[in-house]
Write a protein that holds these residues in place. Structure first.
Motif, PDB file in Angstrom:
ATOM      1  N   ALA A 271       0.831  -1.204   0.000  1.00  0.00           N
ATOM      2  CA  ALA A 271       0.000   0.000   0.000  1.00  0.00           C
ATOM      3  C   ALA A 271       0.867   1.256   0.000  1.00  0.00           C
ATOM      4  O   ALA A 271       0.562   2.246  -0.690  1.00  0.00           O
ATOM      5  N   LEU A 272       1.976   1.239   0.751  1.00  0.00           N
ATOM      6  CA  LEU A 272       2.888   2.385   0.780  1.00  0.00           C
ATOM      7  C   LEU A 272       3.602   2.557  -0.563  1.00  0.00           C
ATOM      8  O   LEU A 272       3.770   3.676  -1.057  1.00  0.00           O
ATOM      9  N   LEU A 273       3.993   1.441  -1.162  1.00  0.00           N
ATOM     10  CA  LEU A 273       4.685   1.517  -2.446  1.00  0.00           C
ATOM     11  C   LEU A 273       3.751   1.942  -3.573  1.00  0.00           C
ATOM     12  O   LEU A 273       4.177   2.575  -4.539  1.00  0.00           O
ATOM     13  N   LEU A 279       4.053   9.835   1.255  1.00  0.00           N
ATOM     14  CA  LEU A 279       5.148   9.697   2.211  1.00  0.00           C
ATOM     15  C   LEU A 279       5.728  11.036   2.624  1.00  0.00           C
ATOM     16  O   LEU A 279       6.500  11.109   3.589  1.00  0.00           O
ATOM     17  N   GLY A 280       5.412  12.091   1.903  1.00  0.00           N
ATOM     18  CA  GLY A 280       5.894  13.406   2.325  1.00  0.00           C
ATOM     19  C   GLY A 280       5.172  13.906   3.548  1.00  0.00           C
ATOM     20  O   GLY A 280       5.669  14.779   4.274  1.00  0.00           O
ATOM     21  N   ASN A 281       3.993  13.363   3.830  1.00  0.00           N
ATOM     22  CA  ASN A 281       3.251  13.719   5.036  1.00  0.00           C
ATOM     23  C   ASN A 281       3.993  13.155   6.245  1.00  0.00           C
ATOM     24  O   ASN A 281       4.347  11.973   6.275  1.00  0.00           O
ATOM     25  N   ALA A 288       5.298   4.798   7.779  1.00  0.00           N
ATOM     26  CA  ALA A 288       6.055   4.033   6.792  1.00  0.00           C
ATOM     27  C   ALA A 288       7.383   3.558   7.357  1.00  0.00           C
ATOM     28  O   ALA A 288       7.814   2.427   7.093  1.00  0.00           O
ATOM     29  N   ARG A 289       8.040   4.416   8.147  1.00  0.00           N
ATOM     30  CA  ARG A 289       9.323   4.026   8.725  1.00  0.00           C
ATOM     31  C   ARG A 289       9.138   2.906   9.749  1.00  0.00           C
ATOM     32  O   ARG A 289       9.991   2.032   9.905  1.00  0.00           O
ATOM     33  N   GLY A 290       8.001   2.924  10.455  1.00  0.00           N
ATOM     34  CA  GLY A 290       7.720   1.827  11.385  1.00  0.00           C
ATOM     35  C   GLY A 290       7.505   0.504  10.649  1.00  0.00           C
ATOM     36  O   GLY A 290       8.003  -0.557  11.067  1.00  0.00           O
ATOM     37  N   ALA A 315      11.721   5.184  -1.733  1.00  0.00           N
ATOM     38  CA  ALA A 315      10.570   6.085  -1.769  1.00  0.00           C
ATOM     39  C   ALA A 315      10.614   7.075  -0.608  1.00  0.00           C
ATOM     40  O   ALA A 315      10.282   8.257  -0.770  1.00  0.00           O
ATOM     41  N   LEU A 316      11.026   6.580   0.580  1.00  0.00           N
ATOM     42  CA  LEU A 316      11.112   7.477   1.742  1.00  0.00           C
ATOM     43  C   LEU A 316      12.188   8.546   1.516  1.00  0.00           C
ATOM     44  O   LEU A 316      12.007   9.705   1.894  1.00  0.00           O
TER      45      LEU A 316
END
Length: 399
Positions: A271-273, A279-281, A288-290, A315-316
């Motif tokens: 879902a993140l990808l 991810l800028g939020n 996402a980092r978790g 992406a991060l």
């Protein structure tokens, strides 16, 4: 006259001596009578009459005796003696039903006995099918062939026992070969042959257990393959079926828990990808980092997970690198970008924004507000956003 009645029955052929003795008494009585010894003659006539009456009265017994002799001959395969006995019966009583029937059976005896003899020999040689066929042929010639009627049940019982043993052996051989469907069919054949036997049901249960175990093994194999190919949702389904079949399967329970955790992680990563612009939020970035940290802890080295980890890391990183965005207006429109700030009035301006989706709003007194949605995406041409209020609002005094 009684003497004539007996002669009509051809008594000389079946009781010649007794008839001659009775006739001799009658002849003796005639001689005495001619001597005019009437009382002595009367006594002798009485003796003669009694002898003839005794012969006549013995007819039923004699018939039964000859019938018995005839049937004994039939049962021993002696056609000649059978013919002789039944001929005597029909001589005494030419319409006697059992005599007629016995004579007819004596006519068929050579053929019937030949089939019986073949059947008996085949049975002794353990050729059971040939024995059954020969005995059935014997009975088709004469259904009352006693020897065949007595031997056929033994042959049929032996065939049943043979087929039963073969079916049971085939069933257990099929189980050994893990061909459980064939095993079921074999044990059902055995059960049909001997319904009261308990062994076929035991074999059937083993075949059923084997089928179920085979299905369980297949599900475990599929689940392992799904795990290896990182099809975690498929693995969850396979392990769930296993638990439904047997709730005591520890490997299935732990496998299901493992697959569910990996399926959830896979969904989160994907879902993140699938939507990297979020991810800028900052909140989304922390989430996402978790997820990324959870994925790194697994450290399975599997291709899909490794690709997802690398993809999310990239992406991060890219989500935090601002990109230039060109804005164009008309100096009369006040421009504001949601979650960024008010930019005011300008003709042209360039600002840097982190990748994401943005909404710019333009306002101008006496004009309808305008909204422009735009996307800042890594690797794409920086957007040029034109925002200016050009539509006047009707009824506004512009003097």
């Amino acid at each position: 006259m009684l003497q004539e009645e007996l002669q009509e029955r051809d008594i000389e052929s079946w009781a010649g001596e007794d008839f001659s003795a009775a006739q001799a008494l009658a002849d003796e009585a005639d001689g005495i009578y001619r001597q005019r010894k009437f009382m002595q003659a009367l006594e002798k006539y009485r003796e003669s009459l009694a002898a003839f009456q005794q012969l006549r009265d013995s007819i039923p017994e004699r018939i039964e005796q000859h019938l018995a002799e005839g049937h004994q001959a039939l049962n021993s395969g002696d056609a000649e003696s059978a013919h002789k006995a039944f001929d005597l019966v029909l001589t005494i009583s030419d319409e006697h039903p059992r005599g007629i029937k016995g004579k007819a059976r004596a006519e068929k005896l050579p053929e019937a006995w030949q089939h019986f003899t073949s059947g008996k020999k085949a049975y002794s040689g353990n050729d059971l099918d040939a024995a059954r066929e020969a005995l059935q042929q014997s009975l088709s010639v004469d259904p009352e062939t006693q020897a065949a009627r007595e031997l056929l049940p033994e042959v049929l019982a032996a065939i049943t026992e043979r087929d039963y043993s073969q079916a049971m052996s085939a069933g257990y051989a099929a189980i050994a070969a893990e061909n459980f469907t064939s095993a079921q069919e074999a044990f059902k054949r055995a059960q049909k042959l001997k319904p009261a036997a308990g062994e076929p049901q035991i074999g059937l249960q083993q075949a059923i257990n084997g089928i179920e175990q085979h299905r369980i093994d297949q599900l475990f194999s599929r689940a392992r393959q799904q795990e290896e190919s990182e099809d975690w949702h498929g693995a969850v389904k396979s392990y769930t079926k296993l638990v439904e079949k047997d709730a005591s399967l520890v490997s299935a329970i732990t496998g299901k828990a493992r697959a569910e955790a990996r399926a959830q992680l896979d969904d989160q990563l994907q879902a993140l990808l699938d939507d990297p612009l979020t991810l800028g939020n900052s909140k989304r970035n922390r989430y996402a980092r978790g997820v990324l940290a959870d994925a790194r802890q697994i450290n399975s080295g599997t291709p899909r997970l490794q690709q997802q980890i690398e993809g999310l890391e990239n992406a991060l990183t890219r989500a935090l690198i601002p990109l230039p965005v060109r804005l164009r207006s008309d100096s009369s429109t006040s421009v504001t970008i949601y979650h960024v700030g008010r930019l005011g009035n300008f003709d042209q301006r360039e600002i840097t924004l982190k990748p994401g989706r943005y909404t710019a709003v333009g306002t101008r007194e006496g004009y309808r507000d305008v909204r422009r949605e735009f996307t800042v995406a890594p690797g794409e041409e920086p957007p040029t956003v034109v925002i200016q209020c050009a539509e006047k609002i009707n009824g506004v005094n512009n003097t």
